[in-house]
Motif scaffolding. Sequence first.
Motif, short mmCIF file in Angstrom:
data_model
loop_
_atom_site.label_atom_id
_atom_site.label_comp_id
_atom_site.label_asym_id
_atom_site.label_seq_id
_atom_site.Cartn_x
_atom_site.Cartn_y
_atom_site.Cartn_z
N ASP A 69 34.75 24.41 40.25
CA ASP A 69 35.43 25.28 39.30
C ASP A 69 36.32 26.23 40.11
N HIS A 70 37.59 26.36 39.73
CA HIS A 70 38.53 27.16 40.52
C HIS A 70 38.11 28.61 40.61
N ARG A 71 37.29 29.08 39.69
CA ARG A 71 36.88 30.48 39.69
C ARG A 71 35.85 30.81 40.77
N ILE A 72 35.25 29.80 41.38
CA ILE A 72 34.26 30.07 42.43
C ILE A 72 34.77 29.68 43.81
N VAL A 73 36.00 29.22 43.89
CA VAL A 73 36.54 28.77 45.18
C VAL A 73 36.67 29.93 46.17
N ASP A 74 37.17 31.08 45.71
CA ASP A 74 37.32 32.23 46.62
C ASP A 74 35.99 32.69 47.19
N PRO A 75 34.97 32.97 46.35
CA PRO A 75 33.68 33.39 46.93
C PRO A 75 33.06 32.30 47.80
N TYR A 76 33.27 31.04 47.43
CA TYR A 76 32.76 29.93 48.25
C TYR A 76 33.43 29.95 49.62
N SER A 77 34.75 30.14 49.65
CA SER A 77 35.49 30.17 50.92
C SER A 77 35.08 31.37 51.76
N GLN A 78 34.88 32.51 51.12
CA GLN A 78 34.46 33.71 51.84
C GLN A 78 33.09 33.50 52.48
N MET A 79 32.21 32.81 51.78
CA MET A 79 30.88 32.54 52.31
C MET A 79 30.97 31.64 53.54
N LEU A 80 31.83 30.63 53.47
CA LEU A 80 32.00 29.73 54.61
C LEU A 80 32.52 30.48 55.84
N ILE A 81 33.47 31.38 55.62
CA ILE A 81 34.03 32.16 56.72
C ILE A 81 32.97 33.07 57.34
N ALA A 82 32.16 33.73 56.48
CA ALA A 82 31.11 34.62 56.97
C ALA A 82 30.08 33.84 57.79
N ALA A 83 29.72 32.66 57.31
CA ALA A 83 28.74 31.83 58.03
C ALA A 83 29.31 31.40 59.38
N GLN A 84 30.58 31.06 59.38
CA GLN A 84 31.22 30.62 60.62
C GLN A 84 31.24 31.74 61.65
N GLU A 85 31.45 32.96 61.18
CA GLU A 85 31.43 34.12 62.08
C GLU A 85 30.06 34.32 62.71
N ASP A 86 29.03 33.82 62.03
CA ASP A 86 27.66 33.89 62.56
C ASP A 86 27.28 32.61 63.30
N GLY A 87 28.27 31.76 63.53
CA GLY A 87 28.02 30.54 64.31
C GLY A 87 27.48 29.37 63.52
N ILE A 88 27.65 29.40 62.20
CA ILE A 88 27.14 28.32 61.35
C ILE A 88 28.29 27.67 60.59
N ASP A 89 28.50 26.39 60.79
CA ASP A 89 29.56 25.66 60.11
C ASP A 89 28.97 24.96 58.88
N LEU A 90 29.15 25.58 57.72
CA LEU A 90 28.63 24.99 56.50
C LEU A 90 29.48 23.80 56.06
N MET A 91 28.82 22.85 55.42
CA MET A 91 29.49 21.62 55.04
C MET A 91 29.10 21.24 53.61
N LEU A 92 30.09 21.07 52.76
CA LEU A 92 29.84 20.70 51.37
C LEU A 92 29.45 19.23 51.30
N VAL A 93 28.33 18.98 50.66
CA VAL A 93 27.84 17.61 50.51
C VAL A 93 28.23 17.04 49.14
N SER A 94 28.12 17.88 48.12
CA SER A 94 28.43 17.43 46.77
C SER A 94 28.84 18.61 45.90
N GLY A 95 29.89 18.44 45.12
CA GLY A 95 30.34 19.49 44.21
C GLY A 95 30.24 19.02 42.77
N TYR A 96 31.35 19.06 42.07
CA TYR A 96 31.39 18.61 40.68
C TYR A 96 31.12 17.11 40.58
N ARG A 97 30.33 16.75 39.57
CA ARG A 97 30.11 15.33 39.26
C ARG A 97 30.34 15.13 37.77
#
Length: 262
Positions: free
Chosen positions: A99-127
């Motif tokens: 859903d386009h309304r959650i893309v920004d918070p999702y992206s922000q979370m990925l960036i924050a995790a990366q700053e802590d040395g964790i590369d998050l990876m999406l396995v499955s989204g909308y079905r």
Amino acid sequence: MKLKKIIATITMSVLGVILIYGINRFVTREYVPKGTKEAIAAKINTLNEQEQINEKKVSESLPEGELTDWNLVLVGPSHKLKEEATETLTTLDNGMMLDHRIVDPYSQMLIAAQEDGIDLMLVSGYRSISYQEQIFNENVNALIYQGESEVSAKKIVKQTSTEPGYSEHHTGLTFDIVDQDWSNNFTDNLLSEAYAETRGGKWLATHAREYGFILRYPKGKEEITEISFEPWHYRYVGIEHAKYIEAHQLTLEEYLDLLKET
């Protein structure tokens, strides 16, 4: 003799100045009744404690929300999706959809995790419902091939996968996510409860709420969610709702029941 007399005179003058200064300090010093300082200190402590209590009350107060809000829609084994809304979906760089309304918070979370040395990876989204039907039937047929009856196979599959029309993945508000290190080492068992004990799993459990996401199927809540513990499955509800839900160890079902009472 004259030198000694001069030194004595200077010494007496200095002592006189010091004495006068001391007397003035004593005379002009503000009078503070006994116990006043202690009373002021106690008052300050009381005010600080009250401020902390007020802040705690604010953080613990139930956020405002309606059951009809788009971010609080309930979909699950006992709650069928009312309408498959595809107009709110957007495609990510990896080809998956959310859903386009959650893309920004999702992206922000990925960036924050990366700053802590964790590369998050999406396995499955909308079905889509049709794709979910394909997955569900494949899992059922695999168990039937192993000797399970159709009834038994469906019952088993429902423990980890939902029937078409009853999956949160239809909403675009949820996703399955792990980190790259886990993916590299556990390709054959990517979605495992053991992920909860990894650095990435613990990071998500601690920080996802800061971006509006909750662990949708927590351990020990299977009777409520009707889904087994899934430390990789996160759902967007909004920051205030997420913080309250996680702080009080609630499921979305329990949280919505609270909102009904307000």
